[in-house]
Design an enzyme around this catalytic site. Structure first.
Site, PDB file in Angstrom:
ATOM      1  CE1 TYR A 434      55.476 162.838  11.364  1.00 58.09           C
ATOM      2  CE2 TYR A 434      57.728 163.116  10.612  1.00 58.09           C
ATOM      3  CZ  TYR A 434      56.422 163.556  10.650  1.00 58.09           C
ATOM      4  OH  TYR A 434      56.068 164.694   9.993  1.00 58.09           O
ATOM      5  CD  GLU A 435      54.475 157.168   9.991  1.00 57.45           C
ATOM      6  OE1 GLU A 435      53.535 156.426  10.339  1.00 57.45           O
ATOM      7  OE2 GLU A 435      54.317 158.168   9.297  1.00 57.45           O
ATOM      8  N   GLY A 436      54.972 155.604  15.147  1.00 60.67           N
ATOM      9  CA  GLY A 436      55.183 154.753  16.315  1.00 60.67           C
ATOM     10  C   GLY A 436      56.384 155.228  17.096  1.00 60.67           C
TER      11      GLY A 436
END
Length: 586
Positions: A434-436
């Site tokens: 998630y998110e990078g």
């Protein structure tokens, strides 16, 4: 009721003893943040999570979300839980009072965030993404857009989403193809986005999508991306809802975990084009979206802590009740077995270190946003930048180990879904993505936050660590903890020089980045556990809680911090043989 008990005592400890909530409130001129308010928030949030949200964790996982007729329906029970969440004003704790928020420090909303995430990770993703959307609109949108959307989003009556990823553009946002065509007072958005968390549901009357797309004359690459507000239902001038916008879910993903969180493929403009409104300046969308991204990265780091806490509690409960074989100390639960205790204490130590890291990060966020002293604010901004990739990357990677140990404590029963242990491991697996991904966090740390910063933020952090080590030397009973942490920090400092000397070698830097990030997590975790031990040791004769804090810090230093030395040796090898096999022979 569920088996989840919010760790209120440890949360209070972090606020009071580790990150100095009172000091943060004074530095940000927040007069409303007194002990009575803090206790009321913690107690009532704990009750909501334990009694109303946590009992839905397993049932919502089993039921999942459903998709039919271009609409998503959430798992049964979540709509009622969400209504209780917004009725209590929980989504507005730290938001701007001008638009209906309560204006309290983000540290306090972080306590709520942790407990909601432990109670039901899938459910928690909905308000977490809304908070990120609120952040982006608050910082970058016009006053007209703020007035139209923020009050309802802050109240929780509307939710928000992030729409970045496309089938051909995962982490490489330069490859985005969604387009925005001028149309009167706004734009028409055309394109498809994938992996959109809570992209559609029936819990609120409107959903506000923040969407990255390209204008017709946009330059290529990341410099040609703009950000748009695209509501599910258009908003009339008087604030009432108008016609349905041309944005619909096309499908939902069938995932390894977080089954109760609908992950949507979103179609924009399949009919006449989805009406959208430009946020800020054209072609500056990626900068704006990172306001959401950085907010979400710390939120995901806290998810790693939260699911670890839930898994730990579940494993402890099972180990106390499960009787198997003769233990070294007589009959009783398997909790008496030394190896089971090793697993449980590893889970506990990693979780508490992660919690301290996230609360330390959020204290810096408050100072970076609201400190009245310019120098304090600037230093806090550098601290947030440095801590974020490690708080996200290390805490989520450790959640995989902790939840795996949770299954292992259960033995064969852990592999059976009915016990619930497997769900925590399944749910945690998305967090390092998630998110990078972990690799992206690692590259951000070593490249942007250390090498490009010329070590300024790192040197400030190390100076604070040195001061805490010096102070801890005067505390009786933790000499062994001090010695181990000081040695690890000394070795860590020597490695930084090696990294700087190889900073121009992209292969070398890329090969060691993840090891450097994990090493930083262990060393910084050791620092924070030392601070915890130093604050607890003088009180350990009076209360078991403080004695157990010292013991947990000691376990971290004995069982987890030694991993730092292995990572140091790996980094000193540089790229080594990592790239030596030709890609066509892999």
């Amino acid at each position: 009721m569920s088996d989840y008990q919010p760790p209120l005592r440890d949360i209070r400890f972090n606020l009071e003893e580790l990150v100095d909530l009172d000091g943060v409130c004074q530095a940000t001129a927040n007069a409303d943040c007194d002990a009575e308010i803090v206790n009321a928030i913690l107690e009532e949030a704990g009750r909501l999570c334990a009694e109303e949200i946590a009992p839905l964790n397993q049932s919502s996982d089993q039921a999942g979300s459903t998709f039919a007729d271009r609409a998503v329906t959430q798992a049964p029970g979540l709509d009622k839980a969400y209504q209780h969440y917004i009725d209590g004003g929980w989504g507005s704790l730290s938001e701007d009072v001008e638009y209906g928020g309560q204006g309290l420090p983000k540290l306090l909303s972080t306590t709520l965030q942790e407990m909601v995430q432990s109670a039901n990770l899938s459910f928690s993703l909905c308000p977490m993404l809304s908070q990120g959307s609120i952040e982006a609109i608050s910082l970058h949108a016009s006053e007209e857009l703020k007035q139209a959307y923020l009050p309802k989003m802050i109240s929780g009556e509307w939710t928000g989403t992030m729409n970045l990823t496309e089938p051909q553009a995962g982490s490489d946002l330069a490859a985005i193809r969604s387009k925005a065509e001028p149309d009167g007072d706004g734009y028409r958005i055309f394109g498809q986005k994938i992996f959109i968390t809570w992209g559609d549901h029936q819990m609120t009357e409107n959903i506000v999508h923040l969407v990255l797309a390209r204008l017709p004359d946009a330059p290529p690459g990341v410099k040609g991306i703009s950000l748009f507000v695209v509501p599910k239902f258009l908003v009339n001038e008087d604030g009432s809802l108008g016609e349905r916008n041309d944005v619909y879910p096309a499908s939902i993903e069938h995932k390894m975990g977080i089954h109760a969180s609908p992950t949507c493929v979103m179609a924009f403009g399949d009919d006449i084009g989805a009406k959208g409104y430009l946020v800020g300046e054209a072609n500056n969308g990626l900068v704006y979206m990172f306001s959401m991204m950085n907010n979400a990265r710390l939120g995901v780091g806290m998810q790693g802590v939260a699911v670890s806490e839930r898994s730990y509690q579940h494993a402890v409960s099972f180990a106390k009740e499960r009787v198997q074989g003769m233990t070294v100390s007589g009959p009783g639960g398997i909790v008496k077995h030394p190896d089971v205790r090793r697993m449980l204490m590893t889970m506990r130590a990693a979780t508490e270190a992660g919690r301290s890291m996230l609360y330390t990060s959020m204290a810096a966020v408050d100072l970076a946003h609201s400190a009245t002293d310019a120098d304090v604010k600037a230093k806090a901004s550098r601290r947030v930048a440095l801590l974020t990739p490690v708080s996200k990357g290390w805490a989520t990677e450790m959640s995989l180990e902790v939840t795996s140990l949770g299954v292992q404590v259960h033995g064969g029963m852990g592999f059976i879904e009915e016990t619930g242990a497997a769900q925590y491991q399944r749910d945690a697996r998305i967090l390092p993505i998630y998110e990078g991904t972990t690799g992206i966090q690692a590259a951000d740390l070593i490249g942007r936050k250390f090498l490009r910063d010329n070590g300024r933020g790192m040197n400030e952090l190390l100076a604070d660590i040195d001061a805490d080590i010096a102070a801890a030397k005067s505390v009786e009973g933790i000499e062994d903890v001090v010695a181990v942490v000081e040695q690890a920090v000394t070795r860590y400092k020597s490695l930084l020089t090696t990294i700087q000397s190889n900073g121009e070698d992209a292969v070398w830097v890329g090969s060691v980045a993840t090891s450097f990030m994990m090493l930083s997590g262990y060393v910084w975790g050791g620092w924070l556990m030392l601070k915890s031990a130093a604050a607890s040791a003088p009180k350990q004769q009076d209360e078991p809680f403080y004695r157990n804090k010292v013991v947990t810090a000691r376990v971290f230093c004995q069982q987890l911090l030694p991993r730092a030395e292995a990572l140091l040796q790996s980094i000193e090898c540089g790229a080594g043989a990592i790239m030596d096999i030709p890609e066509d022979e892999l």
